[in-house]
Design an enzyme around this catalytic site. Structure first.
Site, short mmCIF file in Angstrom:
data_model
loop_
_atom_site.label_atom_id
_atom_site.label_comp_id
_atom_site.label_asym_id
_atom_site.label_seq_id
_atom_site.Cartn_x
_atom_site.Cartn_y
_atom_site.Cartn_z
N ASP A 1 33.41 35.10 35.01
CA ASP A 1 34.57 34.40 34.45
C ASP A 1 34.08 33.10 33.81
OD1 ASP A 1 36.93 33.10 33.94
OD2 ASP A 1 37.76 33.26 35.94
N PHE B 1 43.76 37.63 34.58
CA PHE B 1 43.32 37.84 35.95
C PHE B 1 43.39 39.34 36.26
CE2 PHE B 1 43.26 37.88 40.50
CZ PHE B 1 42.31 36.92 40.77
N ARG C 1 41.58 45.39 46.26
CA ARG C 1 40.17 45.75 46.05
C ARG C 1 39.93 47.25 46.03
NH1 ARG C 1 37.00 41.17 46.49
NH2 ARG C 1 37.60 39.65 48.05
N GLU D 1 26.97 41.97 39.64
CA GLU D 1 28.23 41.22 39.73
C GLU D 1 29.40 42.09 39.29
OE1 GLU D 1 29.96 39.01 40.78
OE2 GLU D 1 29.02 37.04 40.79
N ASP D 2 30.55 41.84 39.85
CA ASP D 2 31.77 42.52 39.43
C ASP D 2 32.32 41.92 38.14
OD1 ASP D 2 32.18 40.16 40.81
OD2 ASP D 2 33.87 40.88 41.99
P1 IMP Z 1 33.05 32.43 37.91
O1 IMP Z 1 32.18 31.62 38.81
O2 IMP Z 1 34.16 31.65 37.32
O3 IMP Z 1 32.27 33.21 36.86
O4 IMP Z 1 33.81 33.48 38.83
C1 IMP Z 1 33.13 34.52 39.42
C2 IMP Z 1 33.82 35.09 40.65
O5 IMP Z 1 35.21 34.78 40.72
C3 IMP Z 1 33.74 36.59 40.56
O6 IMP Z 1 32.56 37.06 41.14
C4 IMP Z 1 35.00 37.05 41.27
O7 IMP Z 1 34.75 37.15 42.65
C5 IMP Z 1 35.99 35.93 41.00
N1 IMP Z 1 36.85 36.24 39.83
C6 IMP Z 1 36.73 35.76 38.57
N2 IMP Z 1 37.67 36.26 37.74
C7 IMP Z 1 38.39 37.12 38.50
C8 IMP Z 1 39.52 37.99 38.21
O8 IMP Z 1 40.04 38.10 37.08
N3 IMP Z 1 39.98 38.71 39.26
C9 IMP Z 1 39.45 38.65 40.51
N4 IMP Z 1 38.40 37.87 40.82
C10 IMP Z 1 37.89 37.10 39.83
MG MG Z 2 32.24 38.31 42.79
#
Ligand code: IMP
Ligand code: MG
Length: 177
Positions: free
Chosen positions: A103, A150, A163, A99-100
């Protein structure tokens, strides 16, 4: 630095990212030697991280990308779509999700649940970035714990842009509350 309609500032320079990625690949090499792992990076965000990380893997492995999406604009929508593109057999396999960023942790929890149903021998997560104190899921391998700003760059986008940046930038201004 302007991305779409917002101002961002440098947060993690390329050299720091590269150092962290090397450390992560070293740990993965120690843990997965001769285990025939299957790496599953999530599109789109993890494409650059996965490319850098997995080129350092020394043991035979497979790599298969999947696609999920939970974000529109800057808010996690919570509507996680089903997995697209998973064709490999998961049963009895050592699987590593790549995963990148984690959040809220919703995306990764959803993926973990789906994959566990398929009976992997082991299932671990490597994430370059993890937002502090937000997610209940903590990856086995993590690059950086970051504050709740963010971020864009190194695979991460804001509204589809940013990106391709080599460094990671954070939104200017106040932290999310
Ligand atoms: P989560 O489900 O809230 O953990 O969000 C995960 C996904 O949301 C990540 O895999 C990213 O694609 C996107 N995401 C979450 N935070 C960021 C951010 O700060 N910048 C860009 N994409 C984000
Ligand atoms: Mg992602």
């Amino acid at each position: 630095m302007k991305v779409s309609d917002k101002e961002f500032e440098l947060y993690l320079p390329e050299q720091e990212i590269n150092k962290s990625v090397s450390t992560l690949s070293e740990k993965i090499n120690e843990d997965y030697e001769n285990k025939d792992p299957l790496f599953i990076p999530t599109l789109n965000g993890a494409f650059i991280f996965a490319a850098d990380l997995l080129r350092e893997v020394k043991t035979p492995c497979e790599i298969s990308f999947i696609k999920v999406a939970s974000y529109s604009d800057m808010q996690s929508s919570g509507n996680i779509k089903d997995l697209i593109g998973l064709n490999e057999t998961i049963f009895n396999r050592h699987v590593v999700l790549v995963e990148d960023i984690i959040d809220t942790g919703r995306t990764i929890s959803h993926l973990i649940d789906k994959l566990k149903e398929l009976g992997p021998k082991s299932l671990e997560v490597v994430s370059l970035l993890v937002k502090e104190n937000k997610s209940k899921v903590s990856p086995t391998y993590k690059g950086f714990e970051i504050p709740d700003y963010f971020m864009v760059g190194y695979g991460l986008d804001y509204n589809g842009y940013g990106r391709h940046f080599k460094d990671i930038y954070r939104l200017k201004g106040k932290i999310n509350e």
